[in-house]
Design an enzyme around this catalytic site. Sequence first.
Site, PDB file in Angstrom:
ATOM      1  N   ASP A  80       2.028  -5.173  14.232  1.00  0.00           N
ATOM      2  CA  ASP A  80       1.640  -5.266  12.928  1.00  0.00           C
ATOM      3  C   ASP A  80       3.171  -5.211  12.162  1.00  0.00           C
ATOM      4  OD1 ASP A  80       0.283  -5.340  10.276  1.00  0.00           O
ATOM      5  OD2 ASP A  80       0.966  -3.034  10.542  1.00  0.00           O
TER       6      ASP A  80
ATOM      7  N   LEU B 244      -1.261  -3.332   3.553  1.00  0.00           N
ATOM      8  CA  LEU B 244      -0.472  -4.482   2.455  1.00  0.00           C
ATOM      9  C   LEU B 244       0.440  -5.155   3.234  1.00  0.00           C
ATOM     10  CD1 LEU B 244      -0.972  -2.636  -0.778  1.00  0.00           C
ATOM     11  CD2 LEU B 244      -2.376  -4.358  -0.054  1.00  0.00           C
ATOM     12  N   ARG B 245       0.709  -4.764   4.428  1.00  0.00           N
ATOM     13  CA  ARG B 245       2.094  -5.566   4.880  1.00  0.00           C
ATOM     14  C   ARG B 245       1.894  -7.147   4.989  1.00  0.00           C
ATOM     15  NH1 ARG B 245       3.140  -2.053   9.211  1.00  0.00           N
ATOM     16  NH2 ARG B 245       4.486  -0.646   7.924  1.00  0.00           N
ATOM     17  N   GLY B 246       0.666  -7.493   5.452  1.00  0.00           N
ATOM     18  CA  GLY B 246       0.346  -9.083   5.249  1.00  0.00           C
ATOM     19  C   GLY B 246       0.654  -9.711   4.215  1.00  0.00           C
TER      20      GLY B 246
END
Length: 347
Positions: free
Chosen positions: A202, A283-285
């Site tokens: 991720d 919220l990285r995506g």
Amino acid sequence: MKKNNRPIYPFTAIVGQEEMKLALLLNIVDPKIGGVMIMGDRGTGKSTTIRALADLLPEIETVANDPFNSHPTDIELMSENVRQLKEAGEELLLAQKKVPMIDLPLGATEDRVCGTIDIEKALTEGVKAFEPGLLAQANRGILYVDEVNLLDDHLVDILLDSAASGWNTVEREGISIRHPARFVLVGSGNPEEGELRPQLLDRFGMHAEIRTVKDPILRVQIVEERSEFDRSPDEFLQKYNLQQEVLRQRIINAQEKLNKVQLDYEIRVKISQVCSELEVDGLRGDIVTNRAAKALAAFEGRDEVTVDDVLRIITLCLRHRLRKDPLEEIDSGQKVEKVFQRIFSNL
């Protein structure tokens, strides 16, 4: 190409593998995307492509004789020593150099990666005697880890932390040294040899999947081009010289344009809706998809992100963040595309 250097296969001569090439180029335009994880079959040109990209990049201006490739004006990319010299008003000697491309060997130790502090010298002479590691050499360049899925998880953690923060901190016996380590982290691996843990996967900004070319005509073309390069590298490089220069200039223009690119609020909401429906953790995506879409618009010379830009990069940004269901037959990339088409259908 400098004399006495081994010739490097030109990036623009690489046939196919568009997904991998796009992911790498966008990370060069905006290194804050967070690197690329490339998974695919053996012998599909992963290492060749990454070395070709490093060779393609324009030279960078650095402070001469500085082991950290310090930037002469940007404090965030400057070593402590250079910053002190600059604050003291001393004139810095500058040098032009190729963007560093550092290969991290599988058997590397933590000291080799992060650097070491000579405790004896620090205690007896009262100076911070630091021996820089691979992270220092990779500052402002590319750090490539082949077979990243076989690397010790602890080292992968260190690499990802440095890539995300842009700094490397080494602490030994109460002595602490910090230096800039901003690089594009590129990992590659073969899925047959095992996957990375989801929490590490991720942390990579993008995930490209590459397959062996099936089309016989394309395979013949790739083999012939490679044979021509091996037979006469100088002539082959000359043939692609103009294309290389055009692409190099596109990268420079995109880096300059990046901060001016606008991303419409409605598109941002839809991107977050896709992430939410796919149950992407954190919220990285969302952040990476926004950054990659802007980088693509800048690379294509536009000031505004379009829906098509988002379509081209969203699978690269999200496929590795989905929760794995062993019973599910649909490919994670198709799953992302399916949700995207439904949510963006009215735009």
